[in-house]
Design a protein around this motif. Structure first.
Motif, PDB file in Angstrom:
ATOM      1  N   THR A 195       0.850  -1.182   0.000  1.00 45.29           N
ATOM      2  CA  THR A 195       0.000   0.000   0.000  1.00 45.29           C
ATOM      3  C   THR A 195       0.883   1.229   0.000  1.00 45.29           C
ATOM      4  OG1 THR A 195      -1.963   1.022   1.020  1.00 45.29           O
ATOM      5  CG2 THR A 195      -0.193   0.370   2.504  1.00 45.29           C
ATOM      6  N   ALA A 196       0.286   2.362  -0.306  1.00 42.16           N
ATOM      7  CA  ALA A 196       0.957   3.660  -0.210  1.00 42.16           C
ATOM      8  C   ALA A 196       0.020   4.617   0.509  1.00 42.16           C
ATOM      9  CB  ALA A 196       1.316   4.200  -1.589  1.00 42.16           C
ATOM     10  N   ARG A 197       0.575   5.415   1.412  1.00 41.08           N
ATOM     11  CA  ARG A 197      -0.239   6.350   2.179  1.00 41.08           C
ATOM     12  C   ARG A 197       0.479   7.695   2.257  1.00 41.08           C
ATOM     13  NH1 ARG A 197      -1.748   8.514   7.034  1.00 41.08           N
ATOM     14  NH2 ARG A 197      -3.967   8.370   7.534  1.00 41.08           N
ATOM     15  N   LEU A 198      -0.306   8.762   2.274  1.00 36.45           N
ATOM     16  CA  LEU A 198       0.245  10.111   2.316  1.00 36.45           C
ATOM     17  C   LEU A 198       0.557  10.501   3.757  1.00 36.45           C
ATOM     18  CD1 LEU A 198       0.836  12.481   0.347  1.00 36.45           C
ATOM     19  CD2 LEU A 198      -1.429  13.378   0.932  1.00 36.45           C
ATOM     20  N   PHE A 199       1.825  10.829   4.017  1.00 33.23           N
ATOM     21  CA  PHE A 199       2.276  11.245   5.340  1.00 33.23           C
ATOM     22  C   PHE A 199       2.959  12.607   5.253  1.00 33.23           C
ATOM     23  CE2 PHE A 199       2.038   6.687   5.953  1.00 33.23           C
ATOM     24  CZ  PHE A 199       1.655   6.536   7.271  1.00 33.23           C
ATOM     25  N   LYS A 200       2.780  13.401   6.287  1.00 34.11           N
ATOM     26  CA  LYS A 200       3.567  14.619   6.428  1.00 34.11           C
ATOM     27  C   LYS A 200       4.973  14.237   6.891  1.00 34.11           C
ATOM     28  CE  LYS A 200       2.906  19.336   8.144  1.00 34.11           C
ATOM     29  NZ  LYS A 200       2.047  20.228   8.981  1.00 34.11           N
ATOM     30  N   GLN A 201       5.970  14.992   6.460  1.00 34.90           N
ATOM     31  CA  GLN A 201       7.349  14.667   6.827  1.00 34.90           C
ATOM     32  C   GLN A 201       7.495  14.501   8.337  1.00 34.90           C
ATOM     33  OE1 GLN A 201       9.341  17.928   4.297  1.00 34.90           O
ATOM     34  NE2 GLN A 201      11.022  16.550   4.841  1.00 34.90           N
ATOM     35  N   GLY A 202       8.272  13.485   8.737  1.00 31.95           N
ATOM     36  CA  GLY A 202       8.512  13.303  10.156  1.00 31.95           C
ATOM     37  C   GLY A 202       8.967  11.902  10.491  1.00 31.95           C
ATOM     38  N   TYR A 203       8.934  11.620  11.775  1.00 34.90           N
ATOM     39  CA  TYR A 203       9.298  10.299  12.309  1.00 34.90           C
ATOM     40  C   TYR A 203       8.010   9.606  12.735  1.00 34.90           C
ATOM     41  CZ  TYR A 203      11.370   6.724  15.324  1.00 34.90           C
ATOM     42  OH  TYR A 203      11.725   5.532  15.897  1.00 34.90           O
ATOM     43  N   TYR A 204       7.780   8.400  12.223  1.00 34.75           N
ATOM     44  CA  TYR A 204       6.521   7.691  12.465  1.00 34.75           C
ATOM     45  C   TYR A 204       6.786   6.273  12.950  1.00 34.75           C
ATOM     46  CZ  TYR A 204       4.025  11.380   9.941  1.00 34.75           C
ATOM     47  OH  TYR A 204       3.497  12.581   9.548  1.00 34.75           O
ATOM     48  N   ASP A 205       6.052   5.868  13.965  1.00 32.75           N
ATOM     49  CA  ASP A 205       5.960   4.470  14.358  1.00 32.75           C
ATOM     50  C   ASP A 205       4.775   3.835  13.635  1.00 32.75           C
ATOM     51  OD1 ASP A 205       8.112   4.409  16.027  1.00 32.75           O
ATOM     52  OD2 ASP A 205       6.985   4.146  17.883  1.00 32.75           O
ATOM     53  N   TYR A 206       4.916   2.565  13.283  1.00 34.43           N
ATOM     54  CA  TYR A 206       3.808   1.838  12.673  1.00 34.43           C
ATOM     55  C   TYR A 206       4.017   0.348  12.911  1.00 34.43           C
ATOM     56  CZ  TYR A 206       6.896   0.309   8.868  1.00 34.43           C
ATOM     57  OH  TYR A 206       7.903  -0.281   8.157  1.00 34.43           O
ATOM     58  N   LYS A 207       2.964  -0.413  12.772  1.00 35.85           N
ATOM     59  CA  LYS A 207       3.050  -1.872  12.763  1.00 35.85           C
ATOM     60  C   LYS A 207       1.948  -2.399  11.856  1.00 35.85           C
ATOM     61  CE  LYS A 207       2.497  -2.835  17.136  1.00 35.85           C
ATOM     62  NZ  LYS A 207       2.239  -3.533  18.419  1.00 35.85           N
ATOM     63  N   TYR A 208       2.044  -3.685  11.547  1.00 33.25           N
ATOM     64  CA  TYR A 208       1.019  -4.350  10.743  1.00 33.25           C
ATOM     65  C   TYR A 208       0.114  -5.143  11.678  1.00 33.25           C
ATOM     66  CZ  TYR A 208       4.282  -3.349   6.939  1.00 33.25           C
ATOM     67  OH  TYR A 208       5.125  -2.723   6.044  1.00 33.25           O
ATOM     68  N   VAL A 209      -1.190  -4.995  11.480  1.00 29.70           N
ATOM     69  CA  VAL A 209      -2.166  -5.728  12.298  1.00 29.70           C
ATOM     70  C   VAL A 209      -3.127  -6.469  11.375  1.00 29.70           C
ATOM     71  CG1 VAL A 209      -1.998  -4.124  14.235  1.00 29.70           C
ATOM     72  CG2 VAL A 209      -3.700  -3.717  12.446  1.00 29.70           C
ATOM     73  N   PHE A 210      -3.834  -7.409  11.975  1.00 25.28           N
ATOM     74  CA  PHE A 210      -4.736  -8.282  11.213  1.00 25.28           C
ATOM     75  C   PHE A 210      -6.158  -8.078  11.709  1.00 25.28           C
ATOM     76  CE2 PHE A 210      -6.566 -12.537  10.157  1.00 25.28           C
ATOM     77  CZ  PHE A 210      -6.349 -12.483   8.784  1.00 25.28           C
ATOM     78  N   LEU A 211      -7.036  -7.646  10.799  1.00 28.22           N
ATOM     79  CA  LEU A 211      -8.449  -7.473  11.121  1.00 28.22           C
ATOM     80  C   LEU A 211      -9.203  -8.690  10.607  1.00 28.22           C
ATOM     81  CD1 LEU A 211     -10.712  -5.643  12.237  1.00 28.22           C
ATOM     82  CD2 LEU A 211     -10.918  -4.679   9.934  1.00 28.22           C
ATOM     83  N   ARG A 212      -9.668  -9.509  11.547  1.00 26.22           N
ATOM     84  CA  ARG A 212     -10.365 -10.734  11.171  1.00 26.22           C
ATOM     85  C   ARG A 212     -11.734 -10.417  10.592  1.00 26.22           C
ATOM     86  NH1 ARG A 212      -9.624 -13.941  16.707  1.00 26.22           N
ATOM     87  NH2 ARG A 212     -11.872 -14.079  16.346  1.00 26.22           N
ATOM     88  N   LYS A 213     -12.282 -11.365   9.856  1.00 28.44           N
ATOM     89  CA  LYS A 213     -13.587 -11.159   9.236  1.00 28.44           C
ATOM     90  C   LYS A 213     -14.701 -10.982  10.255  1.00 28.44           C
ATOM     91  CE  LYS A 213     -12.686 -13.444   4.813  1.00 28.44           C
ATOM     92  NZ  LYS A 213     -13.068 -14.544   3.880  1.00 28.44           N
TER      93      LYS A 213
END
Length: 416
Positions: free
Chosen positions: A349-367
């Protein structure tokens, strides 16, 4: 970390469904980089002391200097509207236009940057503690977005400890929160019926545990030594990237392209659930806007398309993969969902971010709607997490619930 809001063992207490009667309205796509904070904090759910200032910042990437207005509402512990009139919890008035705004400077993506500080000459003070909701409207009186915050009074001391689970099945994957509430100078009457506690992990209200009653009390001290009732999945450290320089690749950024805007392509990530735990310093899901060449980050930081890739080789049939973090208030939407590319074996995926330092992780949304934060990242008891405990009190005959104390702890000091 699982999305389970634990009910109290006392069936006379308020239900979870009631506690979440009022939910935050997420902003539309043209509203970006919402920063909501108290003094000296990162963006997140502000928990401020009565009398402390509050700041809201956001960008409108349409950039047409639109008019925005704000209102403030007071709520009880269960997020039902309190009985207080506006002049009982607010000194001054709201429903006022936000007049502090500037247009971006020297950026490819034009935007208008708005800032609201409370108190101000119109809204001079919040007069009582408790739960609040800040609403932002446009000039058509349409609700654009809303954010929750809490105000407390330092009437009780809250001592918080993070422990390992006593159940051997979860000793390596969960963290247990025990705490005591001591109020030697403030009398709490009938605490079994009038006191509630809420625990937040990493300042995330969406995964908080609500409606916790004291197990017992000794003198003026309320004791909470539950095991599973106050347990959180430990999760794993957040991943991060730093885009403070649009034109230079960093340790995390693989390469850069310039199209209509800058595009940063991150190195691909892997599933960490089955890998050994590795300590990786993070800021627990939060973010900081910064442009190392700017004098004013608020209006000189540009926007960049950031491209993510998660290697799985095969798609997951039982749910969706999302990006997760404070960058959008831990909200799952189309902008955070990754799509599996069969040609590369990657979720992308691609997402628009403002310049900076970002934390992120991948999560799973079950059905079935359950959010599984550890499905991709894993759950490791050694993970560093921050915990906040809020203590609510409804005095006999009271017309609203007060927040009488707040306590903090980190799992770096976890004990058996």
């Amino acid at each position: 970390m699982k999305l389970i809001f634990t009910l109290s063992l006392f069936f006379t207490s308020l239900s979870f469904a009631t506690a979440q009667a009022v939910i935050e309205t997420p902003p539309p796509n043209y509203i970006r980089t919402v920063i909501f904070q108290g003094p000296g904090d990162y963006s997140g759910v502000p928990v401020i002391r009565l009398g402390e200032p509050l700041v809201l910042k956001f960008d409108d990437i349409i950039g047409d200097e639109a008019n925005y207005y704000y209102t403030i509402e007071h709520f009880n512990y269960d997020w039902s509207p309190s009985e207080l009139l506006k002049n009982e919890y607010l000194e001054g008035f709201d429903n006022v236009r936000i007049t502090d705004y500037e247009n971006s400077f020297n950026t490819l993506q034009l935007y208008s940057h708005y800032q609201l500080e409370i108190p101000n000459e119109d809204t001079r003070a919040l007069k009582v503690s408790g739960n609040y909701l800040l609403k932002i409207f446009n000039d058509k009186k349409e609700l654009v977005f809303s954010r929750k915050f809490m105000v407390y009074e330092p009437l009780a001391q809250v001592e918080v400890a993070v422990r390992k689970a006593r159940d051997v099945r979860f000793i390596q994957t969960q963290q247990i929160i025990n705490f005591e509430v001591n109020s030697p100078d403030f009398i709490i009457r009938t605490p079994e019926e009038s006191v509630w506690a809420v625990i937040l992990q990493n300042n995330n209200l969406k995964t908080a545990i609500f409606n916790i009653r004291p197990q017992y009390h000794i003198g003026s001290t309320l004791v909470y030594k539950y095991d599973q009732l106050t347990s959180f999945w430990a999760g794993n450290e957040y991943l991060n990237f730093d885009s403070k320089d649009l034109r230079a690749a960093t340790v995390k950024i693989r390469y850069i392209e310039v199209q209509d805007l800058y595009h940063h392509y991150l190195f691909k990530d892997a599933i960490r659930a089955f890998q050994p735990y590795t300590y990786n310093p993070d800021i627990n899901g939060k973010f900081v806007v910064r442009n190392f060449q700017a004098l004013d980050d608020d209006i000189e930081a540009g926007y960049v398309w950031t491209h993510f890739a998660l290697e799985t080789l095969e798609p997951f049939e039982a749910g969706e993969v999302h990006l997760y973090g404070e960058f959008n208030n831990f909200q799952l939407d189309d902008s955070t969902r990754l799509t599996f590319n069969p040609d590369t074996g990657l979720y992308e995926t691609a997402r628009l971010f403002k310049q900076g330092y970002y934390d992120y992780k991948y999560v799973f949304l079950r059905k079935d709607g359950i959010l599984d934060e550890g499905f991709i990242s894993g759950n490791f008891v050694s993970t560093e997490n921050d915990y906040t405990v809020l203590v609510y009190y409804l005095p006999p005959g009271g017309r609203y619930t007060r927040i009488i104390g707040v306590g903090h702890a980190t799992s770096l000091n976890i004990t058996n």
